[in-house]
Scaffold this motif. Structure first.
Motif, PDB file in Angstrom:
ATOM      1  N   ALA A   8      -3.202  -5.854  -0.823  1.00 35.39           N
ATOM      2  CA  ALA A   8      -2.683  -5.418  -0.491  1.00 35.39           C
ATOM      3  C   ALA A   8      -1.705  -5.077  -1.925  1.00 35.39           C
ATOM      4  O   ALA A   8      -0.899  -5.782  -2.074  1.00 35.39           O
ATOM      5  N   SER A  13      -0.269  -1.860   0.337  1.00 36.06           N
ATOM      6  CA  SER A  13       1.073  -1.666   0.832  1.00 36.06           C
ATOM      7  C   SER A  13       1.785  -1.060   1.130  1.00 36.06           C
ATOM      8  O   SER A  13       2.086  -1.000   2.144  1.00 36.06           O
ATOM      9  N   ALA A  17       1.539  -0.333   5.314  1.00 34.38           N
ATOM     10  CA  ALA A  17       3.919  -0.415   6.166  1.00 34.38           C
ATOM     11  C   ALA A  17       4.415   0.894   6.776  1.00 34.38           C
ATOM     12  O   ALA A  17       4.596   0.661   7.532  1.00 34.38           O
ATOM     13  N   PHE A  28      -1.635  -8.666   6.090  1.00 35.87           N
ATOM     14  CA  PHE A  28      -1.135  -8.400   4.502  1.00 35.87           C
ATOM     15  C   PHE A  28      -2.046  -9.085   4.236  1.00 35.87           C
ATOM     16  O   PHE A  28      -1.323 -10.661   4.200  1.00 35.87           O
ATOM     17  N   SER A  33       1.240 -11.468  -4.960  1.00 42.52           N
ATOM     18  CA  SER A  33       2.480 -10.937  -4.470  1.00 42.52           C
ATOM     19  C   SER A  33       2.694 -11.937  -2.592  1.00 42.52           C
ATOM     20  O   SER A  33       3.894 -11.733  -1.986  1.00 42.52           O
ATOM     21  N   ILE A  37       6.530 -11.368  -0.746  1.00 42.73           N
ATOM     22  CA  ILE A  37       6.331 -10.966   0.568  1.00 42.73           C
ATOM     23  C   ILE A  37       6.718 -11.466   1.223  1.00 42.73           C
ATOM     24  O   ILE A  37       7.887 -10.993   2.581  1.00 42.73           O
ATOM     25  N   LEU A  42       8.557  -6.822   2.770  1.00 41.79           N
ATOM     26  CA  LEU A  42       7.303  -5.384   1.059  1.00 41.79           C
ATOM     27  C   LEU A  42       8.340  -4.246   1.583  1.00 41.79           C
ATOM     28  O   LEU A  42       8.941  -4.129   2.282  1.00 41.79           O
ATOM     29  N   VAL A  44       9.276  -0.683   0.166  1.00 44.45           N
ATOM     30  CA  VAL A  44       7.884   0.601  -0.923  1.00 44.45           C
ATOM     31  C   VAL A  44       9.271   1.748  -0.293  1.00 44.45           C
ATOM     32  O   VAL A  44       9.831   2.277   0.573  1.00 44.45           O
ATOM     33  N   VAL A  58       1.495 -11.841   6.763  1.00 39.43           N
ATOM     34  CA  VAL A  58       1.077 -11.968   4.675  1.00 39.43           C
ATOM     35  C   VAL A  58       0.415 -13.286   5.379  1.00 39.43           C
ATOM     36  O   VAL A  58       0.364 -14.342   5.665  1.00 39.43           O
ATOM     37  N   ALA A 130       2.829  -0.397  -8.580  1.00 36.77           N
ATOM     38  CA  ALA A 130       3.085  -1.652  -7.534  1.00 36.77           C
ATOM     39  C   ALA A 130       4.653  -2.202  -9.193  1.00 36.77           C
ATOM     40  O   ALA A 130       4.036  -2.367 -10.182  1.00 36.77           O
ATOM     41  N   GLY A 134       5.610  -6.953  -3.997  1.00 33.55           N
ATOM     42  CA  GLY A 134       6.293  -7.011  -3.014  1.00 33.55           C
ATOM     43  C   GLY A 134       7.604  -5.200  -3.086  1.00 33.55           C
ATOM     44  O   GLY A 134       7.914  -5.184  -2.229  1.00 33.55           O
TER      45      GLY A 134
END
Length: 305
Positions: A8, A13, A17, A28, A33, A37, A42, A44, A58, A130, A134
């Motif tokens: 992920a 991710s 998500a 995940f 991470s 997370i 998480l 986005v 996770v 990224a 996270g």
């Protein structure tokens, strides 16, 4: 449906998500991470609407997750030597595995552990990065092209069902019968732009477009990829290169994944994105001097020769 996102990073991710927000049971599986997370959720940041999973499920290891109905393989292709340890704990009879990895050869690696009829590929047309553990930034795109590893009628029908599942999560998808077709369709962008941004030290698309000669070089490579695909029996749509050039010009500060790996001194997915496609192009009798020259530069940059 129980879904595991294996690897992920930015890509996993983002799509994980989307699926979780649509109500799917998503776990995940991530190492670097994991703590971020687990402790902070998480996040986005997306041009299509931000997402935040405050209690994202996770795990550090596949064995901590257990069997699922769908494995979405998102780690880099050079980690595929870990499939023998990571895939079996996630499988039950009928578990489907879809590789969202770049390049060629990934479905073959998965099929060593999963019945070929349960293996699929999804090629993603998306810009996401990224920014920190996270925290993922989605800049553009998100479409996925799905195809079965085995291009049978049944395989195509199941690819259509997989595409519909992702479409229900707000992801634009299309299903195809022929795996190699969609691979060349993605490589027309990945080979030139991932490669050129890499050999210039890990620069952004915006920076590359300040170099007219390199932009012209990218277009020449795209034409060679089209010619190779045609010789392989998978002609790409007319105007695809022009459309991709226009799309790329608007990507701004996006740094392609392999260029980012090179910038951060990580391993680069050379074989999947450049080595195997170049070999298949040459086997088909394609004249690909610009692609060959770029591949040689990349090998020199990453110390592969």
């Amino acid at each position: 449906m129980k879904i595991a996102i294996l690897g992920a990073g930015a890509l996993g991710s983002f799509y994980g998500a989307r699926l979780a927000q649509a109500g799917e049971d998503v776990t995940f599986i991530v190492r670097s991470s994991y703590n971020a997370i687990r402790e902070h959720g998480l996040q986005v940041q997306s041009v299509d609407g931000d997402m935040f999973l405050p209690r994202a499920k996770v795990c550090r290891r596949a064995a901590d997750c257990g069997p699922v109905d769908l494995v979405v393989l998102c780690w880099k292709a050079f980690y595929n030597d870990q499939l023998a340890d990571s895939l079996p704990p996630l499988l039950h009879e009928g578990t489907q595995v879809v590789s969202l990895q770049n390049g060629m050869g990934n479905a073959e690696a998965v099929s060593a552990f999963v019945p070929p009829e349960d293996v699929f590929v999804g090629l993603c047309f998306v810009c996401c990065m990224a920014d920190s553990p996270g925290v993922v930034r989605h800049l553009e795109g998100g479409d996925i092209q799905f195809a079965p590893f085995r291009g049978t009628d049944s395989g195509y029908e199941r690819a259509c069902a997989l595409a519909e599942q992702f479409r229900a999560a707000g992801i634009r998808t299309t299903a195809y019968r022929d795996l190699e077709y969609i691979q060349w369709h993605k490589l027309i962008w990945n080979i030139p732009f991932n490669g050129l941004c890499l050999v210039h030290g890990g620069i952004s698309v915006r920076e590359l477009f300040t170099m007219p000669q390199e932009v012209q070089r990218a277009r020449e490579i795209m034409d060679e990829v089209c010619a190779a695909a045609k010789l392989r029996g998978f002609p790409l749509p007319a105007g695809l290169a022009d459309n991709q050039m226009r799309r790329t010009a608007g990507m701004g500060d996006f740094i392609p994944s392999s260029a980012m790996d090179f910038l951060r001194k990580r391993q680069v997915e050379y074989d999947a994105i450049w080595g195997t496609p170049l070999r298949r192009a040459l086997e088909a009798g394609a004249h690909v001097p610009a692609m060959s020259a770029l591949c040689a530069e990349i090998r020199q940059c990453i110390g592969k020769e």
